[in-house]
Motif scaffolding. Structure first.
Motif, PDB file in Angstrom:
ATOM      1  N   HIS A  60      13.821 -20.945 -58.437  1.00 28.82           N
ATOM      2  CA  HIS A  60      13.630 -21.197 -57.003  1.00 28.82           C
ATOM      3  C   HIS A  60      12.186 -20.893 -56.613  1.00 28.82           C
ATOM      4  O   HIS A  60      11.624 -19.886 -57.062  1.00 28.82           O
ATOM      5  CB  HIS A  60      14.546 -20.307 -56.148  1.00 28.82           C
ATOM      6  N   VAL A  61      11.634 -21.761 -55.788  1.00 26.99           N
ATOM      7  CA  VAL A  61      10.341 -21.511 -55.147  1.00 26.99           C
ATOM      8  C   VAL A  61      10.593 -21.561 -53.648  1.00 26.99           C
ATOM      9  O   VAL A  61      11.075 -22.576 -53.124  1.00 26.99           O
ATOM     10  CB  VAL A  61       9.288 -22.557 -55.542  1.00 26.99           C
ATOM     11  N   ILE A  62      10.299 -20.471 -52.952  1.00 29.27           N
ATOM     12  CA  ILE A  62      10.637 -20.350 -51.533  1.00 29.27           C
ATOM     13  C   ILE A  62       9.372 -20.116 -50.712  1.00 29.27           C
ATOM     14  O   ILE A  62       8.584 -19.229 -51.026  1.00 29.27           O
ATOM     15  CB  ILE A  62      11.613 -19.176 -51.299  1.00 29.27           C
ATOM     16  N   ASP A  63       9.187 -20.916 -49.666  1.00 32.26           N
ATOM     17  CA  ASP A  63       8.176 -20.612 -48.657  1.00 32.26           C
ATOM     18  C   ASP A  63       8.894 -20.006 -47.459  1.00 32.26           C
ATOM     19  O   ASP A  63       9.894 -20.568 -46.970  1.00 32.26           O
ATOM     20  CB  ASP A  63       7.410 -21.872 -48.230  1.00 32.26           C
ATOM     21  N   ARG A  77       5.470 -26.691 -53.445  1.00 31.54           N
ATOM     22  CA  ARG A  77       5.973 -27.951 -54.015  1.00 31.54           C
ATOM     23  C   ARG A  77       5.347 -28.219 -55.371  1.00 31.54           C
ATOM     24  O   ARG A  77       6.022 -28.721 -56.289  1.00 31.54           O
ATOM     25  CB  ARG A  77       5.680 -29.104 -53.059  1.00 31.54           C
ATOM     26  N   ALA A  78       4.062 -27.909 -55.517  1.00 28.46           N
ATOM     27  CA  ALA A  78       3.398 -28.139 -56.802  1.00 28.46           C
ATOM     28  C   ALA A  78       4.022 -27.283 -57.894  1.00 28.46           C
ATOM     29  O   ALA A  78       4.272 -27.757 -59.013  1.00 28.46           O
ATOM     30  CB  ALA A  78       1.906 -27.841 -56.677  1.00 28.46           C
ATOM     31  N   ALA A 129      11.908 -26.166 -60.654  1.00 21.88           N
ATOM     32  CA  ALA A 129      12.627 -25.263 -59.754  1.00 21.88           C
ATOM     33  C   ALA A 129      13.008 -25.975 -58.461  1.00 21.88           C
ATOM     34  O   ALA A 129      12.428 -27.011 -58.094  1.00 21.88           O
ATOM     35  CB  ALA A 129      11.759 -24.047 -59.438  1.00 21.88           C
ATOM     36  N   LEU A 130      13.973 -25.412 -57.751  1.00 18.55           N
ATOM     37  CA  LEU A 130      14.284 -25.876 -56.408  1.00 18.55           C
ATOM     38  C   LEU A 130      13.190 -25.404 -55.461  1.00 18.55           C
ATOM     39  O   LEU A 130      12.802 -24.231 -55.484  1.00 18.55           O
ATOM     40  CB  LEU A 130      15.624 -25.314 -55.936  1.00 18.55           C
ATOM     41  N   PHE A 171      -0.411 -30.942 -44.470  1.00 16.82           N
ATOM     42  CA  PHE A 171      -0.243 -30.948 -45.931  1.00 16.82           C
ATOM     43  C   PHE A 171       1.058 -30.266 -46.329  1.00 16.82           C
ATOM     44  O   PHE A 171       1.807 -30.758 -47.180  1.00 16.82           O
ATOM     45  CB  PHE A 171      -1.430 -30.245 -46.588  1.00 16.82           C
ATOM     46  N   ASN A 172       1.327 -29.118 -45.705  1.00 16.78           N
ATOM     47  CA  ASN A 172       2.506 -28.344 -46.075  1.00 16.78           C
ATOM     48  C   ASN A 172       3.812 -29.012 -45.650  1.00 16.78           C
ATOM     49  O   ASN A 172       4.881 -28.654 -46.156  1.00 16.78           O
ATOM     50  CB  ASN A 172       2.399 -26.923 -45.512  1.00 16.78           C
TER      51      ASN A 172
END
Length: 247
Positions: A51-54, A66-67, A74-75, A243-244
């Motif tokens: 998982h990658v969480i912002d 996202r990159a 990962a999700l 961008f984000n």
């Protein structure tokens, strides 16, 4: 459990943690350009980034979320309120949602105020618990609560309303955690995301209750103080937000 904190550009703090025995890890708030650091740390720990969480759509830096998710499979996760804004698919997070990462448990708290989509993450280690419902070991507070300060409330253009939301979410969600819970913020001193924050990169809920001047104020005092001490906006804020959001 393993835990890593990265001091990135513009006084941003990113995090990587997870379960070594189950070979799974979570990246939180990575900055664009730092993807390789997470990949290297994952290799060092022999884990897969799942998982990658912002913690919110950032306005002070270009997110590498996202990159990193694209490089690792990962999700990529954001709060569900971004579904109508983001121009890309993501895994929506809901308030109260639990993410199991091996022996590590991540609970999502929706904590609007800095931005409408802001979340905090409580993290527990099942192996350090005496019951099935593990108590949080630490909380990642994003830009909601800093060491010695609180997040800026103006990014949505409703300073007074959002400052009140920060007060409510801090007192109703974060300060109800046990005093020994460690607190890891999204920024340290020098960031444009808040005024008066400490250079110390971590604290505890109990220490902030005792020494954070913002937390000793009434709601009206808190709103007045937070709206009177807003730092200048980042020079490229509009471009960073676009961008984000994938625009």
């Amino acid at each position: 459990m393993f835990f890593r904190q990265l001091l990135a550009q513009d006084a941003t703090l990113s995090y990587f943690f997870g379960c070594g025995s189950c070979h799974a890890g979570v990246a939180v708030d990575p900055v664009l350009g730092d993807e390789q650091w997470f990949i290297d740390e994952a290799a060092r720990q022999d884990v897969k980034i799942t998982h990658v969480i912002d913690t919110h759509v950032h306005a002070d830096h270009f997110s590498g979320g996202r990159a990193l998710a694209g490089k690792t499979g990962a999700l990529y996760c954001l709060h569900e309120s971004n579904s109508s804004r983001a121009k890309f698919p993501f895994a929506p997070l809901k308030d109260g949602q639990r993410i199991d990462v091996g022996n590590v448990v991540v609970d999502v708290l929706h904590t609007p105020g800095h931005t409408p989509d802001s979340i905090c993450l409580t993290v527990a280690d099942k192996r350090r618990a005496t019951t099935d419902d593990a108590a949080p070991w630490f909380v990642l507070t994003g830009d909601t609560l800093f060491v010695g300060s609180a997040g800026r409330p103006d990014l949505a253009g409703k300073e007074t309303e959002m400052a009140g939301q920060i007060y409510d979410t801090v007192h109703q969600r974060l300060l109800t955690l046990a005093p020994e819970v460690e607190l890891y913020p999204g920024h340290t001193s020098g960031s444009a995301c808040g005024a008066g924050m400490s250079g110390k990169p971590m604290s505890t809920i109990g220490f902030e209750k005792r020494w954070n001047p913002m937390l000793a104020m009434s709601r009206d005092e808190f709103v007045a103080a937070l709206t009177e001490t807003i730092p200048p906006r980042p020079a490229e804020m509009a471009r960073m937000v676009a961008f984000n959001l994938g625009a």
